[in-house]
Write an enzyme that holds these catalytic residues in place. Structure first.
Site, PDB file in Angstrom:
ATOM      1  N   LYS A 185       0.854  -1.186   0.000  1.00 46.03           N
ATOM      2  CA  LYS A 185       0.000   0.000   0.000  1.00 46.03           C
ATOM      3  C   LYS A 185       0.890   1.236   0.000  1.00 46.03           C
ATOM      4  O   LYS A 185       1.700   1.417   0.913  1.00 46.03           O
ATOM      5  CB  LYS A 185      -0.895   0.014   1.231  1.00 46.03           C
ATOM      6  CG  LYS A 185      -2.096   0.952   1.117  1.00 46.03           C
ATOM      7  CD  LYS A 185      -3.080   0.435   0.081  1.00 46.03           C
ATOM      8  CE  LYS A 185      -4.485   0.935   0.312  1.00 46.03           C
ATOM      9  NZ  LYS A 185      -5.428   0.377  -0.684  1.00 46.03           N
ATOM     10  N   THR A 187      -3.706  -5.146   0.627  1.00 42.57           N
ATOM     11  CA  THR A 187      -3.051  -3.859   0.845  1.00 42.57           C
ATOM     12  C   THR A 187      -3.873  -2.969   1.768  1.00 42.57           C
ATOM     13  O   THR A 187      -3.319  -2.152   2.503  1.00 42.57           O
ATOM     14  CB  THR A 187      -2.799  -3.138  -0.495  1.00 42.57           C
ATOM     15  OG1 THR A 187      -4.046  -2.804  -1.101  1.00 42.57           O
ATOM     16  CG2 THR A 187      -1.985  -4.005  -1.437  1.00 42.57           C
ATOM     17  N   HIS A 237      20.661  26.341 -11.444  1.00 41.01           N
ATOM     18  CA  HIS A 237      21.474  27.381 -12.053  1.00 41.01           C
ATOM     19  C   HIS A 237      20.856  28.772 -11.876  1.00 41.01           C
ATOM     20  O   HIS A 237      19.648  28.964 -12.020  1.00 41.01           O
ATOM     21  CB  HIS A 237      21.653  27.109 -13.545  1.00 41.01           C
ATOM     22  CG  HIS A 237      22.342  25.816 -13.824  1.00 41.01           C
ATOM     23  ND1 HIS A 237      23.653  25.567 -13.466  1.00 41.01           N
ATOM     24  CD2 HIS A 237      21.902  24.673 -14.426  1.00 41.01           C
ATOM     25  CE1 HIS A 237      23.993  24.350 -13.842  1.00 41.01           C
ATOM     26  NE2 HIS A 237      22.958  23.785 -14.424  1.00 41.01           N
TER      27      HIS A 237
END
Length: 303
Positions: free
Chosen positions: A12, A57, A252
């Site tokens: 899960k 699950t 950057h």
């Protein structure tokens, strides 16, 4: 030629659990995201649709909620260990369990200059992570953080690099360096007895402080060099940490040309580019500690 089933697991992912402690007038909060994955003899579920060995699950999700109450969440490492040990020790078919946990930070709200007892604001800090694996190879704990955004306005250089026909980048000895750091550190051998005495929260704060200090104080010739010094300093400070893996996008900042407007720009106005970006990654480890590949076999990949 035969077609066979390879490695598999199921679980899960991303069960959100908020645990509030109401033991007194001053409440406490832990806000986590839990992903579980079970490993074992689950080939029949794939090959024949046989679910007789499969713990749903949904049950794994419910177990996370129940453990938040019965075991509490003293730290996400402790919570992950409790869950993984339960699945391996109490669910007969399960041979291994991986539990990945994210933690979201809250800061107490200030009311009239004082911390409020039961009100918080979400902070924009990094996400703390933990990944616990319990299987026949032992118990493995990986602490970590992700999206720790760091920026220094000087103290960074990049020069002397390889050039070819397509190189346009100019050397610099004074630049803005920024990143969104992801770091994962693997603890050495963990046992049930030793884990109970590990100050997980203190170690997390200490590791983070060390990495921030190295980023800030090192005169960096490259982001690669900064990562090396971060990892080395962590291992020197904590002998029980076996290795640390760092991933750092180079966020950057390009200086804006203000000459068309009749203005000088001595390193004061920049354009922050979100992509493309350099991605610097490194593993720093002790040469006398065994590798632990099972510790790094991910599930949801969130920690």
């Amino acid at each position: 030629m035969a077609i066979i089933l390879g490695d598999n697991q199921y679980g899960k992912a991303e069960s959100r659990v908020v645990r509030i402690y109401r033991d007194g007038s001053r409440h406490e909060i832990r806000d986590i995201n839990v992903s579980t994955a079970l490993r074992g003899p689950f080939a029949p579920a794939h090959l024949e649709g046989d679910q007789s060995n499969v713990l749903p699950t949904d049950t794994q999700k419910n177990t996370a909620y129940a453990f938040a109450k019965s075991h509490g969440i003293e730290s996400i490492e402790q919570f992950g260990l409790a869950l993984a040990r339960h699945f391996v020790g109490a669910i007969e078919p399960v041979e291994g369990a991986r539990v990945e946990v994210e933690e979201y930070a809250w800061t107490r709200a200030l009311v009239d200059g004082q911390e409020h007892d039961h009100t918080w604001t979400r902070t924009g800090a990094e996400v703390r992570t933990a990944a616990v694996t319990v299987d026949s190879s032992g118990e493995h704990v990986i602490g970590g953080l992700k999206d720790l955004v760091l920026l220094k306005s000087t103290g960074s250089e990049f020069a002397g690099f390889l050039e070819d026909d397509f190189t346009t980048l100019q050397e610099t000895h004074d630049r803005v360096m920024a990143t969104s750091l992801n770091a994962k550190w693997r603890f050495g051998a963990v046992s049930e007895a030793s884990a109970a005495d590990v100050p997980w929260d203190e170690i997390y704060a200490g590791v983070k402080a060390i990495m921030v200090k190295q980023f800030a104080t090192l005169q960096s010739l490259a982001l690669q060099q900064t990562l090396w010094h971060m990892g080395k300093a962590v291992l020197e400070a904590y002998p029980f940490i076996a290795e640390i893996r760092l991933s750092a996008p180079n966020k950057h900042h390009f200086m804006v040309d203000l000459e068309p407007f009749g203005m000088d720009n001595p390193g004061e106005v920049f354009f922050a580019a979100d992509r493309p970006y350099g991605l610097i990654q490194a593993t720093i480890l002790r040469d006398d500690v065994p590798l632990a590949p099972e510790a790094w076999r991910s599930a949801a990949g969130l920690a």
